[in-house]
Design an enzyme around this catalytic site. Structure first.
Site, mmCIF file in Angstrom:
data_model
loop_
_atom_site.group_PDB
_atom_site.id
_atom_site.type_symbol
_atom_site.label_atom_id
_atom_site.label_comp_id
_atom_site.label_asym_id
_atom_site.label_seq_id
_atom_site.Cartn_x
_atom_site.Cartn_y
_atom_site.Cartn_z
ATOM 1 N N ASP A 112 9.407 2.861 1.615
ATOM 2 C CA ASP A 112 8.221 3.579 2.087
ATOM 3 C C ASP A 112 8.161 3.468 3.608
ATOM 4 O O ASP A 112 7.779 2.435 4.160
ATOM 5 C CB ASP A 112 6.971 2.972 1.452
ATOM 6 C CG ASP A 112 5.701 3.732 1.800
ATOM 7 O OD1 ASP A 112 5.681 4.426 2.833
ATOM 8 O OD2 ASP A 112 4.718 3.623 1.049
ATOM 9 N N PHE A 116 0.860 -1.179 0.000
ATOM 10 C CA PHE A 116 0.000 0.000 0.000
ATOM 11 C C PHE A 116 0.896 1.227 0.000
ATOM 12 O O PHE A 116 1.704 1.405 0.918
ATOM 13 C CB PHE A 116 -0.929 0.040 1.213
ATOM 14 C CG PHE A 116 -1.859 1.220 1.185
ATOM 15 C CD1 PHE A 116 -3.074 1.143 0.520
ATOM 16 C CD2 PHE A 116 -1.518 2.419 1.793
ATOM 17 C CE1 PHE A 116 -3.927 2.242 0.470
ATOM 18 C CE2 PHE A 116 -2.361 3.512 1.745
ATOM 19 C CZ PHE A 116 -3.570 3.430 1.081
ATOM 20 N N LYS A 142 2.692 10.444 8.178
ATOM 21 C CA LYS A 142 1.990 9.976 9.366
ATOM 22 C C LYS A 142 2.512 10.582 10.663
ATOM 23 O O LYS A 142 2.152 11.694 11.011
ATOM 24 C CB LYS A 142 1.982 8.447 9.403
ATOM 25 C CG LYS A 142 1.006 7.837 8.390
ATOM 26 C CD LYS A 142 0.781 6.373 8.617
ATOM 27 C CE LYS A 142 -0.180 5.763 7.595
ATOM 28 N NZ LYS A 142 -1.559 6.206 7.766
#
Length: 395
Positions: free
Chosen positions: A220, A135, A249
């Site tokens: 990532d 993702f 985040k």
């Protein structure tokens, strides 16, 4: 009608339904707890999906953001600010980045990945290898790297030249590294796939293969970065130096901010003036929040806390010896409780009724990514409640 029900009705009448119907209306937070519109308290074991690194209403973030609001909230990228420069320097230091490394600020993980895709395209080779289960975001470029068919298929055709290979399979990667490939993009731990860790030595082998092929290795770190796994970035535990990482985040502790970090002068030179940009990326408000997050993690020993508390939590869940639990995956405070039956959604609903917020990231996996400030005592309340929740979900 409860306040939650009334407000959720208004939500359905006014917001685009891409998230379905939310479970709650959250009114306020303090530390590791949040309260809904009806005044019920919940232990937040998801932290906005690994976003609220310092929990809720942390005085360092409140103070930093309040101070910055009183000075300057936004300037265009024709200019810069002390906060932007300071945060870039702090991130480079935290990553142990070599000389010539650079930071480009964005507003989200998806935007960080879009910048990484453009970096990859600048190699002159359009192919990108990603992993099955990956993702990387939902914009059309990032979506091309995301593996889940339900996310991809309504918007195809997507960015061409992307190939998905099995996660953790170095031989599959070696076979996929054709002359057309410019970059390999991987998560050090797959979050949305169910907190999946690769085999020991896998990332080191990826680094070897990409170096031999002259291909960028882009990691990532959107979910795993900023102390989530007990290191500033998860790649650091492997000893490798990637060519670039994406960040978001936890960086702003709840204030939207992300970044692309390039390692070394050659990679950093791939994106030249005018090749990329953003209106809000690197704004002083978000950067002030980021500086507060990094400083607090350092001052309060939260990297060590993530390891100590996370390991104790995993051991306590395994020690329950519950027949519906078959293990705990992940590192630090990114954990997946693996279940023997596909009852995770039911468990999460029951947990919320009992005052705990967890995420059924897969039918047989509960994901926890609590604030880095969480204590062993707070996590123990969930461990103690878990057997009854599992039994009720399976009944």
């Amino acid at each position: 009608m409860t306040a939650n029900a009334e407000l959720l009705g208004r939500y359905g009448d006014s917001l685009l339904g891409v998230f379905g119907t939310p479970a709650l209306v959250i009114e306020r937070g303090e530390g590791c707890y949040v309260w809904d519109a009806d005044g019920k308290r919940y232990l937040d074991l998801l932290a906005g999906i690994a976003v609220n690194a310092l929990g809720h209403n942390h005085p360092e973030i409140v103070g930093a953001v309040s101070k910055q609001v009183g000075e300057v909230v936004h300037v265009s990228n024709f200019f810069t600010t002390r906060a932007q420069i300071g945060l870039a320097e702090a991130l480079l230091k935290a990553a142990g980045a070599p000389d010539g490394s650079r930071v480009f600020f964005t507003n989200s993980g998806t935007e960080s990945m879009e910048a990484a895709i453009k970096l990859a395209r600048r190699t002159g080779r359009p192919g990108i290898i990603a992993a099955q289960g990956a993702f990387h975001g939902r914009s059309t470029g990032a979506l091309a790297l995301t593996a889940k068919a339900a996310y991809r298929e309504p918007f195809e055709p997507l960015l061409p030249g992307v190939k998905h290979i099995p996660y953790g399979d170095a031989d599959a990667l070696a076979g996929a590294l054709t002359p057309e490939v410019g970059a390999v993009v991987l998560e050090p731990i797959q979050g949305e796939a169910g907190v999946i860790e690769p085999p020991e030595g896998y990332l080191q082998r990826v680094r070897e293969l990409t170096r031999m092929a002259g291909v960028l290795m882009i990691v990532d770190e959107v979910q795993t970065g900023i102390g989530r796994t007990g290191d500033w970035f998860a790649f650091q535990s492997t000893g490798i130096v990637p060519d670039a990482i994406t960040i978001a985040k936890g960086l702003g502790g709840g204030v939207p901010i992300g970044a692309l970090m390039t390692f070394g002068p050659e990679v950093s030179a791939l994106l030249q003036p005018g090749m990329h940009g953003t209106t809000f990326g690197g704004n002083p408000l978000a950067c002030a929040a980021g500086l507060a997050v990094l400083a607090t993690i350092t001052r309060d020993g939260l990297l060590e806390n993530a390891i100590r508390v996370g390991d104790a939590f995993a051991a306590a869940v395994v020690a329950l010896e519950h027949p519906l639990i078959c293990g705990v995956r992940g590192r630090g405070l990114l954990r997946g409780i693996s279940l023997t039956e596909p009852i995770a959604p039911a468990v999460a609903t029951l947990a919320r009724d009992a005052g705990f917020i967890v995420n059924p990231v897969a039918p047989d996996t509960l994901r926890l990514a609590p604030p880095l400030i969480i204590t062993a005592a707070e996590l123990t309340t969930f461990v103690d409640a878990l057997p009854a929740l599992l039994d009720a979900a399976a009944a």
